[in-house]
Design a protein around this motif. Structure first.
Motif, PDB file in Angstrom:
ATOM      1  N   LEU A   1       2.719  -1.941   9.282  1.00 13.07           N
ATOM      2  CA  LEU A   1       2.199  -1.003   8.278  1.00 13.07           C
ATOM      3  C   LEU A   1       3.266  -0.625   7.250  1.00 13.07           C
ATOM      4  CD1 LEU A   1      -0.658   0.271   8.296  1.00 13.07           C
ATOM      5  CD2 LEU A   1       0.361   2.314   9.242  1.00 13.07           C
TER       6      LEU A   1
ATOM      7  N   VAL B   1     -12.993   5.650   8.831  1.00 11.73           N
ATOM      8  CA  VAL B   1     -11.819   6.472   9.149  1.00 11.73           C
ATOM      9  C   VAL B   1     -10.713   6.328   8.097  1.00 11.73           C
ATOM     10  CG1 VAL B   1     -12.108   6.848  11.625  1.00 11.73           C
ATOM     11  CG2 VAL B   1     -10.983   4.792  10.807  1.00 11.73           C
TER      12      VAL B   1
ATOM     13  N   THR C   1      -7.619   5.597  14.784  1.00 12.62           N
ATOM     14  CA  THR C   1      -8.738   4.884  14.152  1.00 12.62           C
ATOM     15  C   THR C   1      -9.884   4.642  15.128  1.00 12.62           C
ATOM     16  OG1 THR C   1      -7.455   2.921  14.608  1.00 12.62           O
ATOM     17  CG2 THR C   1      -7.459   3.689  12.342  1.00 12.62           C
TER      18      THR C   1
ATOM     19  N   THR D   1     -13.454   6.698  15.345  1.00  9.62           N
ATOM     20  CA  THR D   1     -14.684   5.932  15.085  1.00  9.62           C
ATOM     21  C   THR D   1     -15.618   6.068  16.287  1.00  9.62           C
ATOM     22  OG1 THR D   1     -13.416   4.400  13.747  1.00  9.62           O
ATOM     23  CG2 THR D   1     -15.586   3.672  14.411  1.00  9.62           C
TER      24      THR D   1
ATOM     25  N   ARG E   1      -4.007  -8.050   3.841  1.00  6.10           N
ATOM     26  CA  ARG E   1      -3.428  -6.878   4.498  1.00  6.10           C
ATOM     27  C   ARG E   1      -4.503  -6.047   5.181  1.00  6.10           C
ATOM     28  NH1 ARG E   1       2.288  -4.243   3.090  1.00  6.10           N
ATOM     29  NH2 ARG E   1       2.540  -3.633   5.265  1.00  6.10           N
TER      30      ARG E   1
ATOM     31  N   HIS F   1       0.836  -1.196   0.000  1.00  2.03           N
ATOM     32  CA  HIS F   1       0.000   0.000   0.000  1.00  2.03           C
ATOM     33  C   HIS F   1       0.874   1.252   0.000  1.00  2.03           C
ATOM     34  CE1 HIS F   1      -0.279  -0.924   4.585  1.00  2.03           C
ATOM     35  NE2 HIS F   1       0.940  -0.614   4.231  1.00  2.03           N
TER      36      HIS F   1
ATOM     37  N   ARG G   1       3.321 -10.825   9.967  1.00  3.45           N
ATOM     38  CA  ARG G   1       1.870 -10.695   9.917  1.00  3.45           C
ATOM     39  C   ARG G   1       1.221 -12.032  10.304  1.00  3.45           C
ATOM     40  NH1 ARG G   1      -2.774  -7.137   8.384  1.00  3.45           N
ATOM     41  NH2 ARG G   1      -4.305  -8.695   8.873  1.00  3.45           N
TER      42      ARG G   1
ATOM     43  N   ARG H   1      -3.624   0.017  -3.055  1.00  2.48           N
ATOM     44  CA  ARG H   1      -2.843  -1.185  -3.358  1.00  2.48           C
ATOM     45  C   ARG H   1      -1.983  -0.917  -4.583  1.00  2.48           C
ATOM     46  NH1 ARG H   1      -3.921  -2.299   0.921  1.00  2.48           N
ATOM     47  NH2 ARG H   1      -4.935  -4.123   1.806  1.00  2.48           N
TER      48      ARG H   1
ATOM     49  N   TRP I   1       7.191  -8.719   5.989  1.00  2.00           N
ATOM     50  CA  TRP I   1       5.809  -8.427   6.385  1.00  2.00           C
ATOM     51  C   TRP I   1       5.036  -9.721   6.604  1.00  2.00           C
ATOM     52  CZ3 TRP I   1       1.469  -9.820   3.503  1.00  2.00           C
ATOM     53  CH2 TRP I   1       0.256  -9.435   4.071  1.00  2.00           C
TER      54      TRP I   1
ATOM     55  N   MET J   1     -19.568   3.316  10.583  1.00  2.00           N
ATOM     56  CA  MET J   1     -18.334   3.148   9.802  1.00  2.00           C
ATOM     57  C   MET J   1     -18.609   3.181   8.299  1.00  2.00           C
ATOM     58  SD  MET J   1     -16.258   0.464  12.123  1.00  2.00           S
ATOM     59  CE  MET J   1     -14.638   0.816  11.605  1.00  2.00           C
TER      60      MET J   1
ATOM     61  N   PRO K   1     -14.775  -0.831   5.982  1.00  2.00           N
ATOM     62  CA  PRO K   1     -13.951   0.073   6.782  1.00  2.00           C
ATOM     63  C   PRO K   1     -12.631  -0.532   7.264  1.00  2.00           C
ATOM     64  CG  PRO K   1     -15.830  -0.710   8.051  1.00  2.00           C
ATOM     65  CD  PRO K   1     -16.031  -1.197   6.648  1.00  2.00           C
TER      66      PRO K   1
ATOM     67  N   CYS L   1      -7.165  -4.855   8.241  1.00  2.99           N
ATOM     68  CA  CYS L   1      -6.779  -4.405   9.587  1.00  2.99           C
ATOM     69  C   CYS L   1      -6.541  -5.576  10.541  1.00  2.99           C
ATOM     70  CB  CYS L   1      -7.863  -3.500  10.153  1.00  2.99           C
ATOM     71  SG  CYS L   1      -7.470  -2.970  11.813  1.00  2.99           S
TER      72      CYS L   1
ATOM     73  N   LEU M   1      -8.377   3.165   0.364  1.00  2.54           N
ATOM     74  CA  LEU M   1      -7.429   2.076   0.597  1.00  2.54           C
ATOM     75  C   LEU M   1      -6.598   1.911  -0.656  1.00  2.54           C
ATOM     76  CD1 LEU M   1      -9.857  -0.413   2.321  1.00  2.54           C
ATOM     77  CD2 LEU M   1      -8.119   0.997   3.403  1.00  2.54           C
TER      78      LEU M   1
HETATM   79  C1  HEM Z   1     -12.105   1.402  14.111  1.00  2.00           C
HETATM   80  C2  HEM Z   1     -10.872   1.051  14.183  1.00  2.00           C
HETATM   81  C3  HEM Z   1      -9.978   0.709  13.031  1.00  2.00           C
HETATM   82  C4  HEM Z   1     -10.135   0.884  11.696  1.00  2.00           C
HETATM   83  C5  HEM Z   1     -11.320   1.500  10.979  1.00  2.00           C
HETATM   84  C6  HEM Z   1      -8.954   0.374  11.047  1.00  2.00           C
HETATM   85  C7  HEM Z   1      -8.768   0.345   9.678  1.00  2.00           C
HETATM   86  C8  HEM Z   1      -7.673  -0.234   9.079  1.00  2.00           C
HETATM   87  C9  HEM Z   1      -7.550  -0.443   7.672  1.00  2.00           C
HETATM   88  C10 HEM Z   1      -8.577  -0.059   6.640  1.00  2.00           C
HETATM   89  C11 HEM Z   1      -6.356  -1.045   7.451  1.00  2.00           C
HETATM   90  C12 HEM Z   1      -5.818  -1.545   6.135  1.00  2.00           C
HETATM   91  C13 HEM Z   1      -4.907  -0.594   5.457  1.00  2.00           C
HETATM   92  C14 HEM Z   1      -4.582  -1.124   4.095  1.00  2.00           C
HETATM   93  O1  HEM Z   1      -5.235  -2.005   3.613  1.00  2.00           O
HETATM   94  O2  HEM Z   1      -3.683  -0.598   3.494  1.00  2.00           O
HETATM   95  C15 HEM Z   1      -5.707  -1.189   8.723  1.00  2.00           C
HETATM   96  C16 HEM Z   1      -4.445  -1.746   8.882  1.00  2.00           C
HETATM   97  C17 HEM Z   1      -3.858  -1.883  10.123  1.00  2.00           C
HETATM   98  N1  HEM Z   1      -4.428  -1.673  11.345  1.00  2.00           N
HETATM   99 FE1  HEM Z   1      -6.291  -0.981  11.679  1.00  2.00          FE
HETATM  100  N2  HEM Z   1      -8.072  -0.070  12.003  1.00  2.00           N
HETATM  101  C18 HEM Z   1      -8.671   0.096  13.230  1.00  2.00           C
HETATM  102  C19 HEM Z   1      -8.137  -0.257  14.441  1.00  2.00           C
HETATM  103  C20 HEM Z   1      -6.906  -0.817  14.648  1.00  2.00           C
HETATM  104  C21 HEM Z   1      -6.374  -1.209  15.924  1.00  2.00           C
HETATM  105  C22 HEM Z   1      -7.120  -1.148  17.249  1.00  2.00           C
HETATM  106  C23 HEM Z   1      -5.123  -1.650  15.705  1.00  2.00           C
HETATM  107  C24 HEM Z   1      -4.174  -2.199  16.748  1.00  2.00           C
HETATM  108  C25 HEM Z   1      -3.727  -3.389  16.735  1.00  2.00           C
HETATM  109  C26 HEM Z   1      -4.857  -1.550  14.289  1.00  2.00           C
HETATM  110  C27 HEM Z   1      -3.655  -1.889  13.658  1.00  2.00           C
HETATM  111  C28 HEM Z   1      -3.498  -1.937  12.305  1.00  2.00           C
HETATM  112  C29 HEM Z   1      -2.260  -2.324  11.679  1.00  2.00           C
HETATM  113  C30 HEM Z   1      -0.961  -2.691  12.382  1.00  2.00           C
HETATM  114  C31 HEM Z   1      -2.491  -2.299  10.308  1.00  2.00           C
HETATM  115  C32 HEM Z   1      -1.483  -2.647   9.220  1.00  2.00           C
HETATM  116  C33 HEM Z   1      -1.640  -4.086   8.845  1.00  2.00           C
HETATM  117  C34 HEM Z   1      -0.677  -4.519   7.765  1.00  2.00           C
HETATM  118  O3  HEM Z   1      -0.154  -3.691   7.035  1.00  2.00           O
HETATM  119  O4  HEM Z   1      -0.490  -5.727   7.686  1.00  2.00           O
HETATM  120  N3  HEM Z   1      -5.975  -1.051  13.682  1.00  2.00           N
HETATM  121  N4  HEM Z   1      -6.530  -0.713   9.709  1.00  2.00           N
END
Ligand code: HEM
Length: 855
Positions: A157, A381, A338, A342, A798, A137, A168, A387, A164, A376, A792, A800, A385
């Motif tokens: 991230l 938030v 995030t 939300t 990949r 991404h 992951r 890719r 990764w 959502m 969302p 969340c 997205l």
């Molecule tokens: C309402 C809450 C949340 C929303 C809407 C959200 C949304 C997202 C989305 C859409 C992605 C994907 C990004 C992509 O595809 O490029 C993402 C990735 C990620 N989120 Fe969340 N997130 C939330 C909460 C959290 C929480 C609580 C954590 C803590 C662990 C977290 C950790 C991550 C991490 C580390 C990634 C990267 C994953 C990767 O690249 O493999 N998120 N999130």
């Protein structure tokens, strides 16, 4: 037109209402069974769930151009975007574009082509079929630049490729497996109960909660820390509370300062050291520092107390502390904005829909999931997205060509290409003119020019040139080289082209390679001591300040003293490690004279200098000793193949050197790089006018240099050669260079638009949580409902990783607030969503709480 056809087919091919439930189920299965968690299951799940393939073979794509708005050369549509509120209204800007151009279009932002899609099926296809094994991404520009400049290694991230995937997979096992929410629930509920207690106290004291987002930031970070440490964590100290507060506010500041940098030329902001950049840098520095400190303290506590949280399980996986720290610091930071925003959007929407609050109280937690889904959908938030596709494909009937990932890579290529063609053609013309007017081979032009009638000053210059040329050509070094070449040729019996190639490789292997290894050895040492000096510098600063006070020195005197001490320390370190930087230049002092002498030696052979019968024989051998398209090595390469290969190889050496630098190069380095780039291009027409034996030598030498530079990037080889590890060394140099070189297609899934599309959701802008409840009869009035159009948390490998944490937290938080308080958001007039790193309200929202009488 194509677009219209496209959306009509997509709508007619499925009845939205009929397939809504099926798709919703599929989306849920996909969401709850992440395909990197359980590889064997993943195959089955992917087989069942893989959406109808909306891709086709690249060759089958229609050759119709993808719709695109009109744009200006170079800057693309940047002015349009700027006029509409810079980057902060980008979700509305793109939404409008989709309305005008359809569900797939392409737009040039600056120099980068981006493809936007809002079709639910295409988005699903993107995540399930196209993103490849290692989905990539695009990260916000300020983050990417910060990482490049300061070389800080970040968590999931920011990771890519195998690094990764392995990390992951490991984290998926704990956070996304079936039933993970059960183990996550206890620490989350405990934290929220304490949080609600603090709110109750505030209410009793008649305090208004002015900035809910800050409160939620702190809560989200606290939740994550408690998940990591577990339920048996001791009561935190005041110091810990302060650290947490500071950390959450600095994380929040990052998002605010990033917003201000949106749409601005980030490199320029950094180079000019603008306040906007300084502010951003300051809070990222602080957040990373505090985040790392928090994780280090947690690791320390864990070692002493053996707590039962997630951290314990991660340590059991034998992950090293550095990686744990990288991943967890990012988790804490990712969870902050995030979940906080939300939560805030949910409260904002409920505050305006009292009937929904009553519905929650009546149906309890089972209804909250619909409230969360609906909030959502309206306010994802992550409204976009991204890719980057690993290969060419056909998407929605259009060819998706490989484009450029990053503006600057594209920019650089376009610029150097244009520059190349201008310089190249003008130099060729120049040389052609000279060669036409003299009508003799240009490589003799020094001598020939003297025969022409020239003005006095020109004559003297030419004379001086001729003398210099002759003195080099007849110098001992050139003679030795010439004799060496003749000896090698006679001894081996090789043809002249093989002689030139083989002798070049031999000399470079025996002399340049050891010197280059030594150069790398010295440079790595110098880099390490400069880091050491940085730390010493801080000490020296303190000492200088003390001396300034004690000796009553002026600022200027103190500065001189400081500079003097730093110089002294530097000399000491250089002597200690025996690595004077000048030693690194040895290779240049050897290579340039050798290159000049060898070139002159070959020219002498062609010019039969010194004359004699053996010179004549050599000339004849050279005339027939060529290869392929240049049988005669005494004339220039009229096909321009060798000169162009020579120029491109030199450019490749420069570009690879630049790409393999982890840190932002200094201004001086940039100037030198640009001078060398120009020089490489200028050398092409020169190479096209020298005898091809010389050009062959130049090409062989440059190709050898290219291979040598690439080989010396390998960390394992460097260790074998005893080159010390240095901070700028790349862990995976070849994949890094491949990434920099490779053209990839950035595709942006417009989640905000697809969630508000009336073809997917009836009454799309209204907050109607019951639309998600299959048993609710009111749902019958909403004809369109396509669950998979609201994503969302993204989809696929990949998506969340914190999804389960977020859902448990949001459900519990909303329930506790609704159950314990009557509330009303204040300051809600004219609230609009703006895009920063997340979709956030354009102003602070307060909340007025009153304790609820439950009886
Ligand atoms: C309402 C809450 C949340 C929303 C809407 C959200 C949304 C997202 C989305 C859409 C992605 C994907 C990004 C992509 O595809 O490029 C993402 C990735 C990620 N989120 Fe969340 N997130 C939330 C909460 C959290 C929480 C609580 C954590 C803590 C662990 C977290 C950790 C991550 C991490 C580390 C990634 C990267 C994953 C990767 O690249 O493999 N998120 N999130």
């Amino acid at each position: 037109m194509t677009c219209l056809n496209f959306s009509i087919t997509s709508r007619n091919s499925r009845s939205n209402r009929d397939d809504a439930d099926e798709i919703e189920e599929i989306a849920n299965i996909i969401d709850s069974n992440d395909n990197t968690t359980m590889d064997t299951e993943a195959v089955n799940i992917t087989l069942i769930c893989r959406p109808p393939d909306r891709t086709c073979e690249f060759k089958d794509a229609s050759h119709v151009e993808m719709p695109r708005p009109t744009s200006l050369p170079i800057i693309g549509t940047k002015i349009d975007l700027f006029m509409r509120g810079r980057g902060t209204r980008i979700h509305e800007y793109v939404d409008e574009r989709h309305k005008n151009l359809g569900k797939i279009f392409t737009e040039k932002f600056g120099t980068t082509d981006l493809i936007f899609i809002s079709d639910a099926e295409l988005i699903k296809t993107l995540f399930m079929n196209l993103e490849g094994k290692y989905p990539m991404h695009i990260l916000p520009d300020p983050w990417v630049l910060y990482e490049k400049l300061y070389g800080c290694q970040r968590g999931l991230l920011f990771m890519n490729g195998e690094e990764w995937l392995s990390n992951r997979r490991l984290m998926n096992k704990h956070l996304l497996r079936d039933g993970a929410e059960l183990t996550l629930r206890e620490p989350i509920v405990n934290t929220i109960e304490k949080f609600i207690d603090s709110w109750k106290r505030k209410v009793k004291n008649n305090e208004e909660i002015i900035d809910i987002s800050s409160e939620f930031y702190k809560l989200s970070i606290n939740v994550l820390i408690n998940i990591l440490m577990g339920t048996n964590i001791p009561t935190p100290s005041r110091h810990y509370d302060e650290l947490l507060l500071k950390f959450s506010s600095s994380v929040k500041d990052i998002f605010e300062t990033t917003t201000k940098l949106y749409g601005l030329p980030i490199n320029l902001c950094q180079q000019l050291n603008l306040k906007l950049w300084r502010d951003f840098k300051e809070c990222v520095d602080l957040s990373l520092l505090l985040g790392n400190k928090l994780v280090t303290e947690m690791l320390h506590l864990q070692k002493k107390g053996n707590y039962n949280g997630l951290l314990n399980k991660i340590i059991d996986e034998n992950m090293d502390e550095k990686t744990i720290s990288r991943i967890l610091t990012d988790f804490i930071m990712a969870a902050g904005d995030t979940t906080a925003y939300t939560s805030m959007w949910i409260l904002y929407l409920l505050s305006d829909n009292i009937s929904e609050i009553s519905e929650i109280r009546r149906k309890k937690q089972s209804y909250i999931q619909f409230v969360i889904k609906e909030a959502m959908r309206l306010y994802p938030v992550a409204p976009f997205l991204t890719r980057i596709l690993p290969k060419n494909c056909c998407l929605g009937g259009f060819e998706v060509h490989q484009g450029a990932t990053r503006g600057y890579v594209h920019n650089l290529r376009t610029k150097s290409y244009r520059f190349y063609s201008v310089v190249y053609s003008s130099r060729i013309n120049h040389f052609n003119r000279v060669s036409c007017s003299t009508s003799v081979p240009v490589y003799n032009n020094f001598a020939d020019l003297t025969n022409k009638k020239r003005c006095f000053s020109m004559d003297s210059i030419v004379k001086w040139q001729e003398q210099t040329y002759m003195s080099i050509a007849n110098s001992t070094a050139v003679n030795v080289m010439q004799d060496g070449l003749l000896y090698f040729h006679d001894a081996t019996g090789f043809s002249w082209c093989t002689t030139i190639v083989a002798s070049t490789i031999l000399v470079r292997t025996l002399m340049t390679v050891p010197l280059s290894i030594y150069q790398n050895y010295i440079l790595a040492k110098v880099e390490n001591i400069s880091f050491e000096l940085k730390e010493l510098g801080n000490e020296l600063k303190k000492e200088t300040a003390a001396a300034k006070k004690m000796l009553n020195l002026t600022d200027k005197q103190a500065a001189i003293l400081f500079r003097h001490s730093i110089k002294k320390q530097w000399s000491k370190l250089v002597v200690r490690d025996n690595c004077h930087p000048l030693k690194a230049t040895m290779v240049i002092w050897f290579q340039i004279p050798f290159w000049v002498c060898m070139s002159f030696a070959l020219r002498n052979l062609v010019n039969m200098n010194p004359p004699g019968s053996s010179a004549m024989v050599t000339f004849m051998e050279l005339s027939t000793g060529g290869f392929g398209w240049i049988p005669n090595l005494t004339v220039s390469d009229h096909s321009y193949i060798l000169p162009v290969v020579f120029g491109l190889t030199n450019l490749a050496i420069i570009e690879i050197q630049t790409m393999s630098k982890l840190r932002q190069p200094s201004k001086l380095y940039n100037i030198f790089t640009n001078v060398f780039r120009v020089f490489s291009v200028v050398l092409i027409p020169i190479a096209a006018n020298v005898p091809s034996c010389m050009c062959l030598y130049w090409v062989t030498s440059s190709l050898f240099g290219l291979i040598q530079n690439l080989t010396l990037l390998s960390p394992s080889l460097r260790r074998k050669l005893k080159i010390p590890e240095a901070p700028s060394e790349l862990e995976h140099p070849y994949s890094h260079i491949k990434d920099e070189f490779s053209h990839k297609t950035p595709i942006i899934a417009s989640i905000y638009t697809s969630g508000r599309d009336d073809g997917y959701f009836s009454k799309p802008c209204e907050f109607l949580p019951f639309r998600w409840d299959r048993n609710d009869l009111r749902r019958e009035n909403l004809v369109n409902h396509k669950a998979s159009a609201s994503l969302p948390f993204a989809l696929g490998a990949r998506s969340c990783i914190g999804k389960k944490i977020a859902i448990v937290q949001l459900t519990e938080l909303v329930w506790q607030i609704v159950d314990n308080f009557d509330f009303k958001c204040t300051n809600t007039d004219n609230i609009k969503a703006i895009t920063s790193q997340a979709l956030v309200p354009n102003k602070k929202i307060g909340i007025k709480l009153t304790l609820r009488n439950k009886t």
